[in-house]
Enzyme design. Structure first.
Site, PDB file in Angstrom:
ATOM      1  N   GLU A  15       0.634  -1.286  -0.011  1.00  5.20           N
ATOM      2  CA  GLU A  15       0.045  -0.045  -0.025  1.00  5.20           C
ATOM      3  C   GLU A  15       0.999   1.201   0.064  1.00  5.20           C
ATOM      4  O   GLU A  15       0.637   2.304   0.765  1.00  5.20           O
ATOM      5  CB  GLU A  15      -0.909   0.085   1.182  1.00  5.20           C
ATOM      6  CG  GLU A  15      -1.660  -1.274   1.335  1.00  5.20           C
ATOM      7  CD  GLU A  15      -2.811  -1.096   2.512  1.00  5.20           C
ATOM      8  OE1 GLU A  15      -2.739  -0.468   3.350  1.00  5.20           O
ATOM      9  OE2 GLU A  15      -3.728  -1.906   2.393  1.00  5.20           O
ATOM     10  N   GLU A  20      -6.207 -10.514  -1.336  1.00  6.37           N
ATOM     11  CA  GLU A  20      -7.120 -10.564  -0.304  1.00  6.37           C
ATOM     12  C   GLU A  20      -8.429 -10.373  -0.667  1.00  6.37           C
ATOM     13  O   GLU A  20      -9.268  -9.436  -0.362  1.00  6.37           O
ATOM     14  CB  GLU A  20      -6.477  -8.912   0.426  1.00  6.37           C
ATOM     15  CG  GLU A  20      -5.192  -8.870   1.046  1.00  6.37           C
ATOM     16  CD  GLU A  20      -4.754  -7.806   1.631  1.00  6.37           C
ATOM     17  OE1 GLU A  20      -5.734  -6.968   2.022  1.00  6.37           O
ATOM     18  OE2 GLU A  20      -3.550  -7.592   1.850  1.00  6.37           O
ATOM     19  N   HIS A  60     -10.282  -5.821  -2.635  1.00 12.85           N
ATOM     20  CA  HIS A  60     -11.328  -5.667  -1.913  1.00 12.85           C
ATOM     21  C   HIS A  60     -12.409  -4.744  -2.650  1.00 12.85           C
ATOM     22  O   HIS A  60     -12.292  -3.734  -2.766  1.00 12.85           O
ATOM     23  CB  HIS A  60     -10.845  -4.739  -0.785  1.00 12.85           C
ATOM     24  CG  HIS A  60      -9.747  -5.486   0.299  1.00 12.85           C
ATOM     25  ND1 HIS A  60     -10.171  -6.581   0.885  1.00 12.85           N
ATOM     26  CD2 HIS A  60      -8.491  -5.386   0.355  1.00 12.85           C
ATOM     27  CE1 HIS A  60      -9.248  -7.184   1.564  1.00 12.85           C
ATOM     28  NE2 HIS A  60      -8.194  -6.380   1.432  1.00 12.85           N
ATOM     29  N   ASN A  74       1.990  -5.189  -3.135  1.00  8.97           N
ATOM     30  CA  ASN A  74       0.743  -5.420  -2.993  1.00  8.97           C
ATOM     31  C   ASN A  74       0.069  -4.070  -2.458  1.00  8.97           C
ATOM     32  O   ASN A  74       0.385  -3.362  -1.813  1.00  8.97           O
ATOM     33  CB  ASN A  74       0.624  -6.464  -1.570  1.00  8.97           C
ATOM     34  CG  ASN A  74      -0.582  -7.079  -1.293  1.00  8.97           C
ATOM     35  OD1 ASN A  74      -1.334  -7.614  -2.345  1.00  8.97           O
ATOM     36  ND2 ASN A  74      -1.232  -6.897  -0.142  1.00  8.97           N
ATOM     37  N   ASP A 129     -12.194  -9.975  -1.254  1.00 15.14           N
ATOM     38  CA  ASP A 129     -13.574  -9.996  -0.710  1.00 15.14           C
ATOM     39  C   ASP A 129     -14.307  -9.012  -1.451  1.00 15.14           C
ATOM     40  O   ASP A 129     -13.932  -8.106  -2.129  1.00 15.14           O
ATOM     41  CB  ASP A 129     -13.692  -9.742   0.876  1.00 15.14           C
ATOM     42  CG  ASP A 129     -12.528  -8.433   1.349  1.00 15.14           C
ATOM     43  OD1 ASP A 129     -12.749  -7.620   0.378  1.00 15.14           O
ATOM     44  OD2 ASP A 129     -12.311  -8.591   2.377  1.00 15.14           O
TER      45      ASP A 129
HETATM   46  C1  XIL Z   1      -6.535  -6.322   8.078  1.00 10.31           C
HETATM   47  C2  XIL Z   1      -6.930  -7.282   8.896  1.00 10.31           C
HETATM   48  O1  XIL Z   1      -7.935  -8.095   8.276  1.00 10.31           O
HETATM   49  C3  XIL Z   1      -7.477  -6.812  10.161  1.00 10.31           C
HETATM   50  O2  XIL Z   1      -7.646  -8.018  11.360  1.00 10.31           O
HETATM   51  C4  XIL Z   1      -6.721  -5.562  10.825  1.00 10.31           C
HETATM   52  O3  XIL Z   1      -7.323  -5.254  11.937  1.00 10.31           O
HETATM   53  C5  XIL Z   1      -6.452  -4.986   9.945  1.00 10.31           C
HETATM   54  O4  XIL Z   1      -5.759  -5.246   8.727  1.00 10.31           O
HETATM   55  N1  XIL Z   1      -5.117  -4.481   3.636  1.00 10.31           N
HETATM   56  C6  XIL Z   1      -3.894  -5.438   3.896  1.00 10.31           C
HETATM   57  C7  XIL Z   1      -4.308  -6.236   5.041  1.00 10.31           C
HETATM   58  O5  XIL Z   1      -3.099  -5.448   3.464  1.00 10.31           O
HETATM   59  O6  XIL Z   1      -3.255  -6.626   5.800  1.00 10.31           O
HETATM   60  C8  XIL Z   1      -5.567  -5.806   5.968  1.00 10.31           C
HETATM   61  O7  XIL Z   1      -5.874  -6.728   7.000  1.00 10.31           O
HETATM   62  C9  XIL Z   1      -6.776  -5.429   4.996  1.00 10.31           C
HETATM   63  C10 XIL Z   1      -6.232  -4.407   4.009  1.00 10.31           C
END
Ligand code: XIL
Length: 300
Positions: free
Chosen positions: A127, A235, A206, A169, A237
């Site tokens: 990020e 990741e 996401h 990422n 969802d």
């Molecule tokens: C999130 C986790 O799912 C949570 O449990 C935590 O509180 C915050 O981080 N991008 C990422 C992940 O790269 O590491 C994040 O995970 C979600 C967004």
């Protein structure tokens, strides 16, 4: 095939999930996770605050819980994440300049040494790009150490564990038309041209109403792949859990040879960082397969 992992393996890919160490005592959770997935990412346990709570003192207790569970069950592990503006321990948040730069390097070396030879891919940098229309870097304490911090992180990581694939990422780099996507694309192209070691791009993916799935996702995946890197969906969802959107994501990955695998960010809706009401995952809170699950299995 009758599980996500086995179905993904039919095309040489993997299907993973995020695992939380605190849930490894929940047998409903572990039985689904063990049955369905063949790649594991620690949801929080390998982040900077977890692994180096005090400068120079590493703690792999919970990271190893996730890692050992994965390995004992025959699964590979993605490492997440080594250099990030978020979830930094307090001591790192208060550093700047050359001491922060050195702390980043020491952190990468310390964590990668512990897992050396045992990680499929590391999210070396997470990020680092800004949201919005700039296409530029996010402002952060790491960015303030100099624009070369990302390539320094990757060069450090290559030396620390030459066996791990090294990924950049990020989120909101799924839509090909977005400035942030183009900013990351230009960085990866530059790294490949100059020989900065990078092997993969992680599309967090996401998807929600502000950053919805777009059919140009396939173009994003194929464009990154054409630079000579693997692409991993890291990741996934989907707010609302649309079965057809899940199928589109899978089809887009399968359409690109270098899209090597998909990870969903949690097992059941009740495990999601977004909360159950978002209904973003493949299993409901009772562990039942949702429509989205069947859609993904059929698409794989
Ligand atoms: C999130 C986790 O799912 C949570 O449990 C935590 O509180 C915050 O981080 N991008 C990422 C992940 O790269 O590491 C994040 O995970 C979600 C967004």
């Amino acid at each position: 095939a009758s599980t996500l992992g086995a179905a993904a393996q039919q095309s040489g890919r993997y299907f993973g999930t995020a695992i939380a160490s605190g849930k490894l005592g929940d047998s409903a959770y572990t039985s689904i996770a063990n049955r369905e997935f063949d790649m594991v990412t620690a949801e929080n346990e390998m982040k900077i605050d977890a692994t180096e709570p005090n400068r120079g003192q590493f703690n792999f207790t919970n990271g190893d819980r996730v890692f050992n569970w994965a390995r004992q069950n025959g699964k590979r592990v993605r490492g997440h994440t080594l250099a990030w503006h978020s979830q930094q321990p307090g001591w790192m948040q208060s550093l700047s300049g050359s001491s922060l730069r050195q702390a980043m390097i020491d952190h990468i070396n310390g964590v990668m040494a512990h897992y050396r030879g045992n990680i499929y891919a590391w999210d070396v940098v997470n990020e680092a790009f800004a949201d919005g229309n700039s296409g530029g870097r996010r402002s952060s304490n790491l960015q303030s150490t100099g624009n070369d911090w990302i390539e320094v992180a990757f060069r450090t990581a290559r030396n620390a564990d030459p066996a791990a694939k090294l990924c950049y990422n990020d989120y909101n780099i799924d839509n090909w038309t977005w400035a942030k996507t183009q900013g990351v694309y230009n960085m990866v192209r530059d790294f490949k041209q100059r020989g900065v070691p990078i092997d993969c791009v992680g599309l967090q993916s996401h998807f929600n109403s502000n950053s919805p799935y777009n059919s140009n996702y396939r173009t994003t995946i194929s464009s990154f792949a054409a630079l000579g890197v693997d692409v991993q969906i890291t990741e996934l969802d989907i707010q609302g859990g649309s079965a057809s959107t899940y199928a589109s994501v899978v089809n887009d990955c399968l359409a690109v040879a270098r899209c090597t695998g998909i990870t969903v960010w949690g097992v059941r809706d009740s495990d999601s960082w977004l909360g159950s009401s978002a209904s973003p995952l493949l299993f409901d809170g009772s562990g039942n397969k949702k429509g989205a699950y069947n859609s993904v299995l059929n698409a794989l």
